[in-house]
Design an enzyme around this catalytic site. Sequence first.
Site, PDB file in Angstrom:
ATOM      1  N   HIS A 129       0.807  -1.216   0.000  1.00  0.00           N
ATOM      2  CA  HIS A 129       0.000   0.000   0.000  1.00  0.00           C
ATOM      3  C   HIS A 129       0.845   1.274   0.000  1.00  0.00           C
ATOM      4  O   HIS A 129       0.352   2.338  -0.325  1.00  0.00           O
ATOM      5  CB  HIS A 129      -1.039  -0.010   1.137  1.00  0.00           C
ATOM      6  CG  HIS A 129      -0.450   0.210   2.487  1.00  0.00           C
ATOM      7  ND1 HIS A 129      -0.009  -0.815   3.271  1.00  0.00           N
ATOM      8  CD2 HIS A 129      -0.226   1.340   3.183  1.00  0.00           C
ATOM      9  CE1 HIS A 129       0.468  -0.325   4.393  1.00  0.00           C
ATOM     10  NE2 HIS A 129       0.345   0.986   4.380  1.00  0.00           N
ATOM     11  N   HIS A 168       7.817  -2.601   2.071  1.00  0.00           N
ATOM     12  CA  HIS A 168       7.649  -1.147   1.916  1.00  0.00           C
ATOM     13  C   HIS A 168       8.980  -0.399   1.728  1.00  0.00           C
ATOM     14  O   HIS A 168       9.118   0.406   0.812  1.00  0.00           O
ATOM     15  CB  HIS A 168       6.934  -0.555   3.132  1.00  0.00           C
ATOM     16  CG  HIS A 168       5.649  -1.245   3.469  1.00  0.00           C
ATOM     17  ND1 HIS A 168       4.722  -1.580   2.512  1.00  0.00           N
ATOM     18  CD2 HIS A 168       5.126  -1.668   4.646  1.00  0.00           C
ATOM     19  CE1 HIS A 168       3.690  -2.168   3.091  1.00  0.00           C
ATOM     20  NE2 HIS A 168       3.917  -2.246   4.384  1.00  0.00           N
ATOM     21  N   GLU A 206       7.058   4.570  13.397  1.00  0.00           N
ATOM     22  CA  GLU A 206       5.711   4.567  13.970  1.00  0.00           C
ATOM     23  C   GLU A 206       5.844   4.848  15.460  1.00  0.00           C
ATOM     24  O   GLU A 206       6.796   4.365  16.092  1.00  0.00           O
ATOM     25  CB  GLU A 206       5.062   3.196  13.795  1.00  0.00           C
ATOM     26  CG  GLU A 206       4.838   2.807  12.350  1.00  0.00           C
ATOM     27  CD  GLU A 206       4.323   1.378  12.252  1.00  0.00           C
ATOM     28  OE1 GLU A 206       3.108   1.187  12.398  1.00  0.00           O
ATOM     29  OE2 GLU A 206       5.133   0.470  12.061  1.00  0.00           O
ATOM     30  N   LYS A 249       0.396   5.411  -2.005  1.00  0.00           N
ATOM     31  CA  LYS A 249       0.394   6.719  -1.326  1.00  0.00           C
ATOM     32  C   LYS A 249       0.650   7.826  -2.346  1.00  0.00           C
ATOM     33  O   LYS A 249       1.558   7.704  -3.176  1.00  0.00           O
ATOM     34  CB  LYS A 249       1.499   6.768  -0.261  1.00  0.00           C
ATOM     35  CG  LYS A 249       1.171   5.978   0.991  1.00  0.00           C
ATOM     36  CD  LYS A 249       2.307   6.114   1.991  1.00  0.00           C
ATOM     37  CE  LYS A 249       2.061   5.273   3.217  1.00  0.00           C
ATOM     38  NZ  LYS A 249       0.993   5.750   4.069  1.00  0.00           N
ATOM     39  N   ASP A 277       8.040  -7.312   8.175  1.00  0.00           N
ATOM     40  CA  ASP A 277       6.811  -6.522   8.108  1.00  0.00           C
ATOM     41  C   ASP A 277       7.003  -5.235   7.307  1.00  0.00           C
ATOM     42  O   ASP A 277       6.077  -4.782   6.634  1.00  0.00           O
ATOM     43  CB  ASP A 277       6.365  -6.178   9.543  1.00  0.00           C
ATOM     44  CG  ASP A 277       4.938  -5.686   9.599  1.00  0.00           C
ATOM     45  OD1 ASP A 277       4.094  -6.248   8.881  1.00  0.00           O
ATOM     46  OD2 ASP A 277       4.660  -4.735  10.345  1.00  0.00           O
ATOM     47  N   LYS A 304       8.828   0.428  15.595  1.00  0.00           N
ATOM     48  CA  LYS A 304       7.616   0.752  16.362  1.00  0.00           C
ATOM     49  C   LYS A 304       8.025   1.473  17.638  1.00  0.00           C
ATOM     50  O   LYS A 304       9.147   1.328  18.110  1.00  0.00           O
ATOM     51  CB  LYS A 304       6.862  -0.531  16.701  1.00  0.00           C
ATOM     52  CG  LYS A 304       6.219  -1.162  15.475  1.00  0.00           C
ATOM     53  CD  LYS A 304       5.125  -2.123  15.863  1.00  0.00           C
ATOM     54  CE  LYS A 304       4.437  -2.693  14.647  1.00  0.00           C
ATOM     55  NZ  LYS A 304       3.523  -1.735  13.976  1.00  0.00           N
TER      56      LYS A 304
END
Length: 484
Positions: free
Chosen positions: A172, A234, A210, A176, A229, A334
């Site tokens: 995804h 990405h 994040e 963007k 992940d 994270k």
Amino acid sequence: MSFDLVLFGGTGDLAWRKLLPALFQAFRHGTLPAGGRIIAIARDDHSDEQYRSLIRSRFEEVDLAKRPSAEEFERFAGLLHYLRLDASKPEDFERLARTVKERNADVAVVYLAVGPALFAPVCEQLAAHGLNTANTRIVLEKPLGHDLESNRAINETVRGAFGENQIFRIDHYLGKPSVQNLFALRFGNALFEPLWRRDTIASIEITIAEDLGVEKRGAFYDTTGALRDMVQNHALQLLCAIAMEPPINAHADAIRDEKLKVLRSLKAWTPPDLQQHVVRGQYAAGTIDGEHVPGYRDERGVDPQSTTETFVALRAEIASWRWAGVPFYIRTGKRLAGRDAHIVVNFRQTPHAIFNTPAGAANRLMISLQPRDGLQLHLLAQGQENRRNGHTLSPVHLDLDFDRRFGSERVGAYERLLLDVIDGRLNLFVRSDEQEEAWRWVEPILEWWANDENGPRPYAAGTWGPSASSAMIARDGYCWSEEL
Ligand code: NAP
């Protein structure tokens, strides 16, 4: 154009948080082709009406700006249907086949918003029931495997039922607007291309930070980690967008061929590289926005002895004439100090200095991906205060805010990608060979970690990761953008 969108996992988190709101936005913007039908699939028993009220209540949790009014939802709900089907039961596909064939829409999209263990049985049954016709497109969500072997196995099964040009692998990030602007910046403007090379560029940083922890997905995350992940997909896709050669045209395979070349040119890991150029971290308790947050090992669903990484920083190099010797620093994690995704292109200093400049000052292009979408070009200029100091330059920047310029109501990533699937545009989807190449490159890191007893380095939640990450980049004489 009529279409059927068959949504496996129609009651799941991804469906109600991302996919249905994105479809609703397209519906609201008038870009979703008329004559559409969304067939949500899961194992629970619901009538169409019950499913619609379930989704209506879920929409209450969506951002206010993206939430439908009662009247809008009534109209959108007309598209929503529900079919009970257990993907592990071949006989259940009879009903789906009847429902889809009865209508015989111009396009059928099958979206697999379910765990990857169901990809093979679903594809096999779709083929066995004649639901893999040329006008069918299949959409696969990450994770597509947990290593090269499992990724290949998934790709082979899916390709057993569908041609490569029918398979839409979602990343995804590629949907963007900021990433599309990166392509526009590089290939729609002549300005940067002559500068886009080792002679003028010193280093490149890609950060995807994040501030959230693992939320309710601790059990899933604990078997995945940041490398699988975020980096394998990405971050490497962003690296491709920054480093690829100009494609010969804007067609999917021309773009994907160039991205593949970048992945193939990534310098292979050696044991000393792995030790010096890869940092893994795991968050400990800390403070985010003034609130105490627990450490990763205390999160629900996480093994208290877990060695899963929640942070990775690494240094990559691309072995090509354009990029040889230019370090690409990738960092993701994270519970970091903020939610911030950006790419920084650090240009070299002038070859000969005739002005006084602040130490280390040079041109920089910052491409912001989230939370804001924009570009900042950092230059050096003669400001007012220099009257006293003679020829001393100060940093200034040109700031382009795409949200303000084009409106923050621009098409979101999932909305854009779903419309592309319905239209059959593959440009923003990942080809199987790209995925395999990315897995091939990250696998040595996974193998090294599996045998490294030191485990991840702890970092306090709310910081920028373990200090080893700053030390890694400092060894080359650079620093992360927030350390400038
Ligand atoms: P989830 O909340 O657990 O939802 C799973 C969905 O699949 C539910 O609708 C579930 O409904 C359905 N399902 C499970 N087994 C089934 C079966 N045998 N037959 C038919 N339906 C079945 O999971 P999720 O978070 O939506 O994630 C789905 C997939 O997308 C996962 O692979 C995840 O890694 C990936 N993904 C998720 C996100 C996200 O933000 N959530 C982002 C990127 C990728 P029943 O149990 O009622 O059948």
